[in-house]
Design a protein around this motif. Structure first.
Motif, PDB file in Angstrom:
ATOM      1  N   LEU A  59      12.186  -5.460   6.697  1.00 50.47           N
ATOM      2  CA  LEU A  59      12.134  -6.615   7.597  1.00 50.47           C
ATOM      3  C   LEU A  59      13.265  -6.548   8.627  1.00 50.47           C
ATOM      4  O   LEU A  59      13.055  -6.848   9.803  1.00 50.47           O
ATOM      5  N   ALA A  60      14.458  -6.130   8.166  1.00 46.35           N
ATOM      6  CA  ALA A  60      15.588  -6.020   9.096  1.00 46.35           C
ATOM      7  C   ALA A  60      15.275  -5.029  10.195  1.00 46.35           C
ATOM      8  O   ALA A  60      15.533  -5.275  11.382  1.00 46.35           O
ATOM      9  N   GLU A  61      14.703  -3.914   9.832  1.00 43.50           N
ATOM     10  CA  GLU A  61      14.348  -2.882  10.815  1.00 43.50           C
ATOM     11  C   GLU A  61      13.278  -3.395  11.777  1.00 43.50           C
ATOM     12  O   GLU A  61      13.356  -3.173  12.984  1.00 43.50           O
ATOM     13  N   TYR A  62      12.294  -4.104  11.222  1.00 43.93           N
ATOM     14  CA  TYR A  62      11.201  -4.610  12.059  1.00 43.93           C
ATOM     15  C   TYR A  62      11.723  -5.633  13.073  1.00 43.93           C
ATOM     16  O   TYR A  62      11.397  -5.563  14.262  1.00 43.93           O
ATOM     17  N   PHE A  63      12.542  -6.589  12.608  1.00 40.75           N
ATOM     18  CA  PHE A  63      13.045  -7.624  13.514  1.00 40.75           C
ATOM     19  C   PHE A  63      13.979  -7.031  14.565  1.00 40.75           C
ATOM     20  O   PHE A  63      13.986  -7.461  15.713  1.00 40.75           O
ATOM     21  N   THR A  64      14.774  -6.043  14.182  1.00 42.94           N
ATOM     22  CA  THR A  64      15.690  -5.410  15.131  1.00 42.94           C
ATOM     23  C   THR A  64      14.923  -4.657  16.212  1.00 42.94           C
ATOM     24  O   THR A  64      15.239  -4.764  17.405  1.00 42.94           O
ATOM     25  N   GLN A  65      13.903  -3.912  15.812  1.00 47.23           N
ATOM     26  CA  GLN A  65      13.153  -3.090  16.760  1.00 47.23           C
ATOM     27  C   GLN A  65      12.222  -3.914  17.646  1.00 47.23           C
ATOM     28  O   GLN A  65      11.927  -3.508  18.771  1.00 47.23           O
ATOM     29  N   ASN A  66      11.754  -5.058  17.142  1.00 47.44           N
ATOM     30  CA  ASN A  66      10.730  -5.817  17.870  1.00 47.44           C
ATOM     31  C   ASN A  66      11.219  -7.168  18.361  1.00 47.44           C
ATOM     32  O   ASN A  66      10.394  -8.003  18.760  1.00 47.44           O
ATOM     33  N   ALA A  67      12.546  -7.388  18.349  1.00 49.67           N
ATOM     34  CA  ALA A  67      13.078  -8.708  18.696  1.00 49.67           C
ATOM     35  C   ALA A  67      12.601  -9.188  20.059  1.00 49.67           C
ATOM     36  O   ALA A  67      12.109 -10.310  20.200  1.00 49.67           O
ATOM     37  N   GLY A  68      12.732  -8.341  21.077  1.00 47.99           N
ATOM     38  CA  GLY A  68      12.353  -8.754  22.426  1.00 47.99           C
ATOM     39  C   GLY A  68      10.890  -9.135  22.540  1.00 47.99           C
ATOM     40  O   GLY A  68      10.539 -10.171  23.141  1.00 47.99           O
ATOM     41  N   PHE A  69      10.038  -8.319  21.962  1.00 44.96           N
ATOM     42  CA  PHE A  69       8.601  -8.586  22.024  1.00 44.96           C
ATOM     43  C   PHE A  69       8.244  -9.845  21.234  1.00 44.96           C
ATOM     44  O   PHE A  69       7.427 -10.662  21.670  1.00 44.96           O
ATOM     45  N   LEU A  70       8.857 -10.036  20.054  1.00 47.55           N
ATOM     46  CA  LEU A  70       8.579 -11.228  19.250  1.00 47.55           C
ATOM     47  C   LEU A  70       9.002 -12.489  19.984  1.00 47.55           C
ATOM     48  O   LEU A  70       8.266 -13.488  19.999  1.00 47.55           O
ATOM     49  N   HIS A  71      10.180 -12.467  20.587  1.00 46.42           N
ATOM     50  CA  HIS A  71      10.631 -13.636  21.357  1.00 46.42           C
ATOM     51  C   HIS A  71       9.674 -13.930  22.505  1.00 46.42           C
ATOM     52  O   HIS A  71       9.347 -15.098  22.775  1.00 46.42           O
ATOM     53  N   ALA A  72       9.246 -12.886  23.223  1.00 47.69           N
ATOM     54  CA  ALA A  72       8.328 -13.082  24.348  1.00 47.69           C
ATOM     55  C   ALA A  72       7.004 -13.667  23.868  1.00 47.69           C
ATOM     56  O   ALA A  72       6.440 -14.570  24.520  1.00 47.69           O
ATOM     57  N   ALA A  73       6.490 -13.185  22.723  1.00 50.69           N
ATOM     58  CA  ALA A  73       5.214 -13.688  22.201  1.00 50.69           C
ATOM     59  C   ALA A  73       5.335 -15.137  21.755  1.00 50.69           C
ATOM     60  O   ALA A  73       4.431 -15.962  21.999  1.00 50.69           O
ATOM     61  N   VAL A  74       6.450 -15.489  21.082  1.00 48.56           N
ATOM     62  CA  VAL A  74       6.647 -16.880  20.651  1.00 48.56           C
ATOM     63  C   VAL A  74       6.738 -17.805  21.864  1.00 48.56           C
ATOM     64  O   VAL A  74       6.125 -18.879  21.904  1.00 48.56           O
ATOM     65  N   ASN A  75       7.495 -17.390  22.872  1.00 50.36           N
ATOM     66  CA  ASN A  75       7.608 -18.203  24.091  1.00 50.36           C
ATOM     67  C   ASN A  75       6.262 -18.332  24.798  1.00 50.36           C
ATOM     68  O   ASN A  75       5.948 -19.390  25.378  1.00 50.36           O
ATOM     69  N   PHE A  76       5.464 -17.271  24.747  1.00 51.46           N
ATOM     70  CA  PHE A  76       4.137 -17.321  25.355  1.00 51.46           C
ATOM     71  C   PHE A  76       3.238 -18.292  24.598  1.00 51.46           C
ATOM     72  O   PHE A  76       2.434 -19.025  25.207  1.00 51.46           O
ATOM     73  N   ALA A  77       3.358 -18.306  23.267  1.00 46.81           N
ATOM     74  CA  ALA A  77       2.569 -19.246  22.470  1.00 46.81           C
ATOM     75  C   ALA A  77       2.956 -20.681  22.795  1.00 46.81           C
ATOM     76  O   ALA A  77       2.082 -21.568  22.914  1.00 46.81           O
ATOM     77  N   ILE A  78       4.259 -20.932  22.947  1.00 45.56           N
ATOM     78  CA  ILE A  78       4.709 -22.277  23.338  1.00 45.56           C
ATOM     79  C   ILE A  78       4.167 -22.632  24.707  1.00 45.56           C
ATOM     80  O   ILE A  78       3.752 -23.772  24.967  1.00 45.56           O
ATOM     81  N   PHE A  79       4.154 -21.665  25.601  1.00 46.37           N
ATOM     82  CA  PHE A  79       3.620 -21.858  26.954  1.00 46.37           C
ATOM     83  C   PHE A  79       2.139 -22.255  26.897  1.00 46.37           C
ATOM     84  O   PHE A  79       1.690 -23.156  27.627  1.00 46.37           O
ATOM     85  N   LEU A  80       1.373 -21.589  26.035  1.00 47.06           N
ATOM     86  CA  LEU A  80      -0.069 -21.844  25.966  1.00 47.06           C
ATOM     87  C   LEU A  80      -0.396 -23.181  25.305  1.00 47.06           C
ATOM     88  O   LEU A  80      -1.256 -23.927  25.790  1.00 47.06           O
ATOM     89  N   TRP A  81       0.281 -23.466  24.182  1.00 44.66           N
ATOM     90  CA  TRP A  81      -0.135 -24.629  23.380  1.00 44.66           C
ATOM     91  C   TRP A  81       0.824 -25.801  23.446  1.00 44.66           C
ATOM     92  O   TRP A  81       0.550 -26.864  22.889  1.00 44.66           O
ATOM     93  N   GLY A  82       1.953 -25.646  24.110  1.00 45.68           N
ATOM     94  CA  GLY A  82       2.883 -26.754  24.274  1.00 45.68           C
ATOM     95  C   GLY A  82       2.684 -27.432  25.611  1.00 45.68           C
ATOM     96  O   GLY A  82       1.739 -27.165  26.352  1.00 45.68           O
ATOM     97  N   GLY A  83       3.597 -28.288  25.962  1.00 44.92           N
ATOM     98  CA  GLY A  83       3.553 -28.921  27.275  1.00 44.92           C
ATOM     99  C   GLY A  83       2.391 -29.889  27.440  1.00 44.92           C
ATOM    100  O   GLY A  83       1.939 -30.543  26.494  1.00 44.92           O
ATOM    101  N   ASP A  84       1.876 -29.928  28.674  1.00 45.23           N
ATOM    102  CA  ASP A  84       0.863 -30.927  29.016  1.00 45.23           C
ATOM    103  C   ASP A  84      -0.557 -30.395  28.899  1.00 45.23           C
ATOM    104  O   ASP A  84      -1.502 -31.052  29.367  1.00 45.23           O
ATOM    105  N   GLY A  85      -0.722 -29.219  28.318  1.00 42.89           N
ATOM    106  CA  GLY A  85      -2.068 -28.675  28.135  1.00 42.89           C
ATOM    107  C   GLY A  85      -2.705 -28.164  29.404  1.00 42.89           C
ATOM    108  O   GLY A  85      -3.928 -28.020  29.474  1.00 42.89           O
TER     109      GLY A  85
END
Length: 623
Positions: A530-556
């Motif tokens: 898990l440590a290796e996965y989070f270290t190697q994919n941190a940037g992509f995971l953050h971008a995907a989470v922020n994209f999910a917030i963008f899609l389903w958060g806010g005013d729709g």
């Protein structure tokens, strides 16, 4: 004192005709020291003796401190053809010991060694020697000299100042005075222009009945121009000049971090960096002095359509016309980049290239990076950075295409292939370039070119290719950011076209599994994995989470762009396993263990963003 007196007496009393030439050279070799050099210089004022032995003394003297006066005398009185051969031989023997250390993005030179001073002294001799030779074809001597100087050149400030002096002397152009608003670069002695030319002896081998060939002036000027482009290429590859970074700052001041020094500021205030700008400016001024006063269509055509030539001086043995002499490809790119950079940031009066991203910039990028892109970027980082800077200027000034975009480089007529290939080449720079700032500039340019592609299906294919096939997670994170920008632009368009795939749910439907892949496997992984996965994919995971917030958060606002059922599917395959893995990972490891791996902050930020996502529609209860 007795030893010095003995040495001086031996040097004086043994000079020919008391001894023969070879015996005298042996005596000199055993008695020479910095203290005996003034005596030797007096003896060398005998022009007949210096013509006899001067060339044999070059290598004997060049390593001695204070040898400059003796070597200048040899250059003025010795047989110029013979002495030149020895000077070139000495240049070949110079081993570069002027190392560099790297401090962040800007290289700081270590204290100069004696080799740089030897280089400067030998170039001062060459300037005098070439002006003494009387021959019908001086370019034949000049070509060999410039090859040797280029091979021995080390791109530090003093050596470059010596090169500039040499070109001024050989071209007959006087050095320009420094601009009053700019600090001057390092200066070194130029015995040809500052010394007494009346002391020069005539060429003993001159053919008084032969006149210089009429084409020689143009040949020599073109040789010198080629040489300067080679020096310019080597200089920017050995010294960070930050053109791309400074252009990004100039074009987007709103993105600068308040309180953090910018490259624009640093290059205005740091003396070493000021000198770099001044040195490049002097090299560019030489190209104008040598006849390159405009950026003609032929110059651009030769640069973009001819094979890469990084050693044009190696092809100057048999010259019949100036057209036979090529310019350095990397040096020409640097010249273009400096013209557009200096015209933009310094408001300088330089010619601007009539070229576009397609096809000219694309052709250069493809030629430079074909085959071993990583090796070529690492071997010529300054050339690649200059090409990125040129691309930024073209994009900012709307020079996108001179006509319909076709896959000319690939030999076809497929616009999609052209855009994708160009974008792929830029992303290679974004991955492999040693400078973080150049990598960021390449990403900025790649995003702008992607959004400028008029075919939305083409843009989607490029994003899909990055997300599904790219092994570099930072580029996958960029792809997610570009996807969001495409969706925002499509939703914000006042007259949105039905042909824009990002105006409907079709884009997300085809790309959702690449952005939100199944993470069920994380439930079975141990802490190390898990440590290796989070270290190697941190940037992509953050971008995907922020994209999910963008899609389903806010005013729709973007609800209509999300395919039916995607919310629950993404939650099940991606969000829930990710939340569970992050929570387990943070709980199982101690703060010390996380700190040792350097991943604590990344994991905590990811958990905080997932917490925000849990408050978005359809994701409640994630925590």
């Amino acid at each position: 004192m007795a030893d010095l007196s003995t040495a001086i007496t031996a040097i004086k009393d043994a000079r020919p005709p008391t001894t023969d030439k070879f015996t005298y050279l042996t005596i000199l070799d055993s008695h020479l020291s910095p203290q005996t050099l003034p005596t030797l210089n007096e003896i060398l004022q005998d022009a007949e003796l210096t013509q006899e032995i001067g060339w044999d003394l070059v290598e004997m003297l060049i390593g001695l401190p204070g040898c400059e006066a003796c070597l200048e005398t040899i250059a003025r009185l010795g047989n110029p053809r013979e002495v030149i051969l020895k000077v070139l031989e000495a240049l070949e023997n110079i081993q570069d010991d002027d190392g560099y250390q790297t401090d962040d993005e800007y290289e700081k030179p270590l204290p100069r060694g004696g080799k740089t001073q030897q280089f400067i002294t030998l170039l001062g001799m060459l300037a005098i020697l070439h002006r003494r030779i009387e021959t019908k074809y001086p370019s034949r001597f000049l070509g060999n000299t410039l090859q040797s100087v280029y091979r021995a050149y080390n791109p530090n400030q003093e050596a470059t100042a010596a090169v500039i002096n040499l070109v001024h002397s050989l071209s007959g152009k006087k050095a320009r005075p420094p601009l009053p608003t700019r600090k001057s670069s390092v200066t070194v002695a130029n015995p040809d222009q500052n010394g007494d030319a009346s002391k020069n002896a005539p060429d003993p081998e001159a053919d008084n009945e032969s006149r210089e060939d009429p084409t020689e002036t143009e040949l020599q000027e073109k040789l010198l121009l080629s040489f300067v482009t080679c020096i310019l290429e080597t200089y920017i590859n050995g010294n960070e000049v930050a053109w791309a970074q400074r252009l990004v700052e100039y074009y987007s001041p709103e993105k600068l971090v308040p309180g953090r020094p910018t490259a624009l500021q640093v290059f205005r205030e740091d003396q070493e960096l000021l000198q770099r700008d001044a040195v490049v400016g002097q090299l560019v001024a030489l190209t104008r002095d040598l006849g390159l006063t405009e950026c003609s269509s032929m110059f651009i055509k030769n640069l973009t359509q001819s094979p890469i030539d990084n050693d044009p001086l190696g092809e100057t043995d048999e010259l019949s016309s100036p057209e036979d002499i090529a310019l350095s490809t990397g040096g020409s790119i640097a010249l273009l980049a400096y013209w557009v950079f200096s015209s933009t940031v310094f408001e300088a009066d330089h010619p601007l290239p009539d070229m576009h991203i397609f096809p000219e910039h694309f052709a250069l990028l493809d030629q430079l990076l074909q085959d071993d892109a990583h090796g070529k970027i690492m071997s010529a980082p300054g050339t690649i950075a200059a090409l990125v800077a040129l691309g930024l200027w073209l994009q900012e000034n709307g020079r996108f295409s001179s006509g319909p975009v076709t896959d000319n480089v690939g030999g076809g007529e497929n616009p999609s292939g052209s855009f994708m290939t160009y974008h792929h080449l830029l992303t290679l720079v974004a991955v492999y370039h040693p400078s973080l700032f150049v990598r960021n500039a390449a990403i900025s340019l790649a995003g702008a070119v992607l959004h400028a592609d008029p075919d939305s299906q083409d843009r989607l294919r490029i994003l899909e290719d990055l997300l599904e096939n790219c092994m570099f997670t930072n580029l996958k994170a960029c792809a997610v950011t570009w996807l969001r920008e495409e969706m925002i632009a499509a939703a914000s368009a006042s007259n949105a076209s039905t042909d824009n795939v990002f105006s409907s749910s079709d884009a997300l439907d085809s790309i959702q599994y690449a952005v939100f892949p199944s993470l069920a496997f994380l439930k079975e992984e141990d802490q190390t994995t898990l440590a290796e996965y989070f270290t190697q994919n941190a940037g992509f995971l953050h971008a995907a989470v922020n994209f999910a917030i963008f899609l389903w958060g806010g005013d729709g606002r973007y609800k209509g762009l999300v395919p039916e059922g995607m919310n629950s599917a993404v939650r099940e395959r991606w969000a829930e396993p990710l939340v569970s893995a992050v929570k387990s990972y943070l709980k199982a490891g101690t703060d010390e263990e996380h700190e040792e791996r350097g991943d604590l902050n990344e994991a905590q930020v990811l958990q905080e963003r997932l917490s925000i996502l849990s408050k978005s529609g359809g994701f409640s209860g994630l925590q």
